[in-house]
Design a protein around this motif. Structure first.
Motif, PDB file in Angstrom:
ATOM      1  N   GLY A  10       7.990  -7.109   3.704  1.00  0.00           N
ATOM      2  CA  GLY A  10       7.911  -6.182   4.539  1.00  0.00           C
ATOM      3  C   GLY A  10       9.289  -5.504   4.684  1.00  0.00           C
ATOM      4  O   GLY A  10       9.672  -5.096   3.563  1.00  0.00           O
ATOM      5  N   THR A  11       9.844  -5.429   5.900  1.00  0.00           N
ATOM      6  CA  THR A  11      11.231  -4.554   5.995  1.00  0.00           C
ATOM      7  C   THR A  11      12.252  -4.871   4.864  1.00  0.00           C
ATOM      8  O   THR A  11      12.757  -3.931   4.433  1.00  0.00           O
ATOM      9  N   ASP A  38       0.299 -10.836   6.522  1.00  0.00           N
ATOM     10  CA  ASP A  38       0.636 -10.272   8.109  1.00  0.00           C
ATOM     11  C   ASP A  38      -0.200  -9.115   8.545  1.00  0.00           C
ATOM     12  O   ASP A  38      -0.242  -8.387   9.531  1.00  0.00           O
ATOM     13  N   PRO A  49       0.559  -4.127   7.415  1.00  0.00           N
ATOM     14  CA  PRO A  49       1.992  -3.368   7.593  1.00  0.00           C
ATOM     15  C   PRO A  49       2.961  -3.656   6.319  1.00  0.00           C
ATOM     16  O   PRO A  49       3.439  -2.487   6.242  1.00  0.00           O
ATOM     17  N   ASP A  50       2.500  -4.583   5.449  1.00  0.00           N
ATOM     18  CA  ASP A  50       3.360  -5.019   4.269  1.00  0.00           C
ATOM     19  C   ASP A  50       3.015  -3.724   3.342  1.00  0.00           C
ATOM     20  O   ASP A  50       3.662  -3.312   2.295  1.00  0.00           O
ATOM     21  N   ILE A  53       4.194  -0.313   4.513  1.00  0.00           N
ATOM     22  CA  ILE A  53       5.685  -0.150   4.377  1.00  0.00           C
ATOM     23  C   ILE A  53       6.119   0.215   2.999  1.00  0.00           C
ATOM     24  O   ILE A  53       7.050   1.071   3.013  1.00  0.00           O
ATOM     25  N   PHE A  90       2.337  -3.648  20.138  1.00  0.00           N
ATOM     26  CA  PHE A  90       2.444  -3.552  18.563  1.00  0.00           C
ATOM     27  C   PHE A  90       2.493  -1.847  18.522  1.00  0.00           C
ATOM     28  O   PHE A  90       1.696  -1.127  18.716  1.00  0.00           O
ATOM     29  N   SER A  91       3.826  -1.290  18.141  1.00  0.00           N
ATOM     30  CA  SER A  91       4.043   0.062  18.233  1.00  0.00           C
ATOM     31  C   SER A  91       3.328   0.612  17.072  1.00  0.00           C
ATOM     32  O   SER A  91       4.151   0.999  15.990  1.00  0.00           O
ATOM     33  N   LEU A  92       2.252   1.094  16.920  1.00  0.00           N
ATOM     34  CA  LEU A  92       1.486   1.883  15.704  1.00  0.00           C
ATOM     35  C   LEU A  92       1.804   3.214  16.167  1.00  0.00           C
ATOM     36  O   LEU A  92       1.247   3.720  17.074  1.00  0.00           O
ATOM     37  N   ASP A  96       1.209   6.805  11.534  1.00  0.00           N
ATOM     38  CA  ASP A  96       1.084   5.605  10.970  1.00  0.00           C
ATOM     39  C   ASP A  96      -0.606   5.076  11.267  1.00  0.00           C
ATOM     40  O   ASP A  96      -1.046   4.575  10.317  1.00  0.00           O
ATOM     41  N   GLN A 152       1.864 -11.767  13.669  1.00  0.00           N
ATOM     42  CA  GLN A 152       2.424 -10.598  14.473  1.00  0.00           C
ATOM     43  C   GLN A 152       2.632 -10.726  16.039  1.00  0.00           C
ATOM     44  O   GLN A 152       3.503 -10.416  16.466  1.00  0.00           O
ATOM     45  N   TRP A 155       5.796 -12.970  16.097  1.00  0.00           N
ATOM     46  CA  TRP A 155       7.059 -12.337  15.917  1.00  0.00           C
ATOM     47  C   TRP A 155       7.405 -10.935  16.629  1.00  0.00           C
ATOM     48  O   TRP A 155       8.170 -10.984  17.429  1.00  0.00           O
ATOM     49  N   VAL A 156       6.302 -10.192  17.061  1.00  0.00           N
ATOM     50  CA  VAL A 156       6.431  -8.990  17.612  1.00  0.00           C
ATOM     51  C   VAL A 156       5.947  -9.072  19.227  1.00  0.00           C
ATOM     52  O   VAL A 156       6.782  -8.785  19.892  1.00  0.00           O
ATOM     53  N   ARG A 159       8.348 -12.438  20.146  1.00  0.00           N
ATOM     54  CA  ARG A 159       9.932 -12.319  19.780  1.00  0.00           C
ATOM     55  C   ARG A 159      10.162 -13.779  19.003  1.00  0.00           C
ATOM     56  O   ARG A 159      11.341 -14.219  19.537  1.00  0.00           O
TER      57      ARG A 159
HETATM   58  N1  FO1 Z   1       7.512  -4.751  14.147  1.00  0.00           N
HETATM   59  C1  FO1 Z   1       8.136  -4.794  15.249  1.00  0.00           C
HETATM   60  O1  FO1 Z   1       9.056  -5.686  15.523  1.00  0.00           O
HETATM   61  N2  FO1 Z   1       7.514  -4.292  16.541  1.00  0.00           N
HETATM   62  C2  FO1 Z   1       6.613  -3.233  16.503  1.00  0.00           C
HETATM   63  O2  FO1 Z   1       6.098  -2.790  17.446  1.00  0.00           O
HETATM   64  C3  FO1 Z   1       6.136  -3.009  14.984  1.00  0.00           C
HETATM   65  C4  FO1 Z   1       4.923  -2.042  14.831  1.00  0.00           C
HETATM   66  C5  FO1 Z   1       4.609  -1.796  13.461  1.00  0.00           C
HETATM   67  C6  FO1 Z   1       3.600  -1.038  13.229  1.00  0.00           C
HETATM   68  C7  FO1 Z   1       3.212  -0.754  11.864  1.00  0.00           C
HETATM   69  C8  FO1 Z   1       3.671  -1.561  10.600  1.00  0.00           C
HETATM   70  O3  FO1 Z   1       3.324  -1.308   9.432  1.00  0.00           O
HETATM   71  C9  FO1 Z   1       4.614  -2.499  11.003  1.00  0.00           C
HETATM   72  C10 FO1 Z   1       5.246  -2.716  12.313  1.00  0.00           C
HETATM   73  N3  FO1 Z   1       5.981  -3.629  12.733  1.00  0.00           N
HETATM   74  C11 FO1 Z   1       6.602  -3.720  14.016  1.00  0.00           C
HETATM   75  C12 FO1 Z   1       6.578  -4.392  11.770  1.00  0.00           C
HETATM   76  C13 FO1 Z   1       5.807  -5.719  11.371  1.00  0.00           C
HETATM   77  O4  FO1 Z   1       5.644  -6.384  12.620  1.00  0.00           O
HETATM   78  C14 FO1 Z   1       6.478  -6.593  10.603  1.00  0.00           C
HETATM   79  O5  FO1 Z   1       8.055  -6.458  10.640  1.00  0.00           O
HETATM   80  C15 FO1 Z   1       6.159  -6.780   9.084  1.00  0.00           C
HETATM   81  O6  FO1 Z   1       4.759  -7.274   9.227  1.00  0.00           O
HETATM   82  C16 FO1 Z   1       6.848  -7.856   8.282  1.00  0.00           C
HETATM   83  O7  FO1 Z   1       6.553  -7.774   6.998  1.00  0.00           O
END
Ligand code: FO1
Length: 306
Positions: A10-11, A38, A49-50, A53, A90-92, A96, A152, A155-156, A159
């Motif tokens: 992801g990120t 994920d 998410p991945d 992203i 979960f902040s969708l 998105d 999720q 992690w989300v 935390r």
């Molecule tokens: N990560 C967070 O830390 N908080 C969120 O509210 C959140 C929302 C979210 C919505 C859509 C999306 O595609 C990813 C989102 N993520 C959020 C990231 C995600 O949880 C993870 O970082 C990835 O899945 C890691 O690969």
């Protein structure tokens, strides 16, 4: 033609993916392989998410400060759903969310995740291929003292505050690699600096993926500097699984197929020596992508290593 597969999470992977796409040479064919572990069900929708992203990063829509979601998105639907007792951890974002609504509709009509992803890529003008690792349902669950929970939630929602004791890729034994995946892994593979347990783990746990990569040239970028990961819960997850949370731990996890491990210039020299002792080449360079320039530089260096 040079076929290059880029394994992504992801990120942490999105900046690398974007930089690699921008530096692709004329005879390179890039296939970005998205983690599916994920993916999860939320509001009755299948959220990926991945995959999303990657699509946002490659089409310049990603919220770069967060590393997920669409830039300048709003959260009207999420806030309204919260009033209607829906979970709001979960902040969708609104934009998105549309992707997940459309995906749900196409899944209901029998489309595969790969074909839906291909459609989104063409609609958003993405030239390179994005392949979800599998069309089948594989979800990463983390075992903790509170019980087993989806990644999720771990992690989300919480935390990473609960000590992990094991990770399960639920469904991976029955899942088959997406069409064309094994083909793309035969020659040259780049593994983005991603959490080896949750971002790369589900993909390489699929049948024949590791075996196929044994014959390829595989270059991985370590997501660690010392014991600090670039982002995400890699430290606690690797500790919980009894794997050293460091570049060396990553090298050991990938040792059966890894050719070169790229570590950051700030990494201790002893790490390079220990990686080489595993029979893996170790290259030290600046791995932090802080802007377009640094992204281009590392992308060119990686493409040059293949
Ligand atoms: N990560 C967070 O830390 N908080 C969120 O509210 C959140 C929302 C979210 C919505 C859509 C999306 O595609 C990813 C989102 N993520 C959020 C990231 C995600 O949880 C993870 O970082 C990835 O899945 C890691 O690969």
């Amino acid at each position: 033609l040079s076929r290059i597969a880029v394994l992504c999470g992801g990120t942490g992977s999105s900046k690398f993916a974007k930089a690699l796409a921008s530096q692709r040479r004329d005879n390179d064919e890039l296939s970005f392989v998205a983690n599916v572990g994920d993916n999860f069900w939320h509001y009755g929708l299948y959220i990926c998410p991945d995959v999303d992203i990657l699509i946002y990063a490659l089409s310049d829509q990603l919220d770069r400060s967060k590393g997920w979601g669409v830039s300048s998105d709003s959260f009207v639907v999420k806030d309204r759903l919260a009033l209607e007792s829906a979970p709001d951890w979960f902040s969708l974002g609104d934009k998105d969310l549309t992707m997940s609504i459309r995906r749900a509709e196409l899944i209901a009509r029998g489309w595969t995740l790969a074909s839906i992803t291909e459609l989104f890529c063409s609609l958003f003008g993405i030239k390179d291929q994005v392949i979800p690792a599998t069309n089948d349902n594989v979800q990463t669950f983390v075992r903790t003292r509170l019980g087993s929970m989806h990644l999720q939630e771990f992690w989300v929602k919480y935390r990473a505050s609960h000590l992990p004791t094991a990770v399960d890729y639920v469904g991976v034994d029955r899942a088959i690699p997406a069409e064309g995946l094994l083909e793309t892994l035969k020659e040259k593979v780049i593994i983005c600096p991603a959490n080896p347990v949750t971002s790369i783990g589900p993909t390489i746990a699929l049948g024949r993926v590791k075996k196929t990569m044994e014959k390829a040239k595989v270059v991985a970028v370590s997501p660690f500097i010392g014991s600090r990961p670039l982002s995400g819960p890699a430290y606690s997850l690797m500790m919980g699984l009894g794997i050293e949370p460091s570049s060396l731990g990553v090298a050991k996890m990938y040792s059966s197929f890894l050719t070169v491990l790229v570590v950051d210039g700030k990494e201790d020299q002893s790490i390079a020596t220990k990686v080489k002792d595993l029979g893996i080449e170790c290259v030290k360079t600046d791995t932090i992508v802080s802007d377009d320039e640094s992204g281009k530089r590392i992308a060119n260096e990686l493409l040059g290593l293949l």
